[in-house]
Design an enzyme around this catalytic site. Structure first.
Site, PDB file in Angstrom:
ATOM      1  N   ARG A   1      45.888  43.613  39.354  1.00 13.70           N
ATOM      2  CA  ARG A   1      46.588  43.698  40.634  1.00 13.70           C
ATOM      3  C   ARG A   1      47.800  42.777  40.679  1.00 13.70           C
ATOM      4  O   ARG A   1      48.864  43.142  41.173  1.00 13.70           O
ATOM      5  CB  ARG A   1      45.615  43.364  41.776  1.00 13.70           C
ATOM      6  CG  ARG A   1      46.240  43.271  43.159  1.00 13.70           C
ATOM      7  CD  ARG A   1      46.771  44.603  43.670  1.00 13.70           C
ATOM      8  NE  ARG A   1      47.534  44.404  44.898  1.00 13.70           N
ATOM      9  CZ  ARG A   1      47.372  45.116  45.994  1.00 13.70           C
ATOM     10  NH1 ARG A   1      46.512  46.114  46.025  1.00 13.70           N
ATOM     11  NH2 ARG A   1      48.100  44.854  47.065  1.00 13.70           N
ATOM     12  N   GLU A   2      47.658  41.581  40.159  1.00 16.25           N
ATOM     13  CA  GLU A   2      48.724  40.585  40.263  1.00 16.25           C
ATOM     14  C   GLU A   2      49.885  40.822  39.307  1.00 16.25           C
ATOM     15  O   GLU A   2      51.038  40.621  39.680  1.00 16.25           O
ATOM     16  CB  GLU A   2      48.167  39.174  40.037  1.00 16.25           C
ATOM     17  CG  GLU A   2      47.299  38.661  41.153  1.00 16.25           C
ATOM     18  CD  GLU A   2      48.075  38.289  42.400  1.00 16.25           C
ATOM     19  OE1 GLU A   2      49.321  38.222  42.364  1.00 16.25           O
ATOM     20  OE2 GLU A   2      47.423  38.071  43.439  1.00 16.25           O
ATOM     21  N   SER A   3      49.598  41.205  38.064  1.00 12.99           N
ATOM     22  CA  SER A   3      50.664  41.226  37.056  1.00 12.99           C
ATOM     23  C   SER A   3      50.618  42.412  36.101  1.00 12.99           C
ATOM     24  O   SER A   3      51.380  42.439  35.142  1.00 12.99           O
ATOM     25  CB  SER A   3      50.611  39.934  36.238  1.00 12.99           C
ATOM     26  OG  SER A   3      49.468  39.919  35.396  1.00 12.99           O
TER      27      SER A   3
END
Length: 193
Positions: free
Chosen positions: A80-82
């Site tokens: 989700r983040e990167s």
């Protein structure tokens, strides 16, 4: 035997496989070029990240075991983040405010190690554990799985933004961070994380 010991360690905080999830809302999959939403969209995005994620599997599993955080959950957050590092520029994202695979925000936390290091993943897991501890204290009557999902939302939005269970994602990015990260984590669990 080591894997089983680690599994029981993180399951004391709730089992990611039993956390309910309903969606990635329309905005998250649309940004990924998908015309559909929900759990299938989250799983498709996680699947796209799988090849990059495999580079970090050993580190994610080791950090999960040492920090008592399910490796699948770490992988879900990393996706989700990167996108497992695919969208970072020299390890940075979020207009150079967030660093590494787990996008540790330099405005609130120290960044450690290289962007894809075990030290960085450990720092992200420490931050997550801190959010989990706050959610456990804040919502004493919630189930462990509800507290776990709230901690995922708090990892993104901060603990003060999580006010009630049904709206735990209200203050998160695209208003679906917790639900989306849970769906991705369940996908990675099926892939051996």
């Amino acid at each position: 035997m080591e894997k089983q010991r680690g599994a029981s360690c993180w399951q004391q905080y709730g089992n990611i496989l039993y956390v309910d999830t309903t969606r990635a809302l329309v905005a998250t999959p649309k940004a990924e070029g998908l015309s559909y939403a929900g759990v299938p969209a989250s799983e498709r995005i996680a699947e796209r990240d799988l090849r990059n994620m495999e580079k970090y599997c050993t580190k994610i599993v080791e950090v999960g075991h040492s920090m008592c955080v399910a490796p699948a959950l770490i992988a879900g957050i990393v996706s989700r983040e990167s996108h497992a590092g695919a969208v970072l520029e020299n390890g940075w994202g979020d207009i150079k405010n967030a660093f590494g695979l787990m996008q540790v925000d330099k405005r609130y936390h120290d960044t450690v190690g290289s962007w894809d290091s075990k030290e960085h993943l450990t720092k992200g897991a420490e931050i997550f554990r801190g959010m989990l501890e706050q959610m456990q204290k804040k919502f004493l009557d919630w189930t462990k799985e509800q507290q776990l999902k709230a901690a995922i939302s708090a990892y993104n939005a901060g603990p003060s933004k999580v006010q009630h269970y049904d709206g735990a994602d209200a203050g998160t990015t695209q208003r679906d961070y917790g639900n989306d990260a849970v769906a991705r984590a369940k996908f990675y669990s099926r892939k051996g994380y």
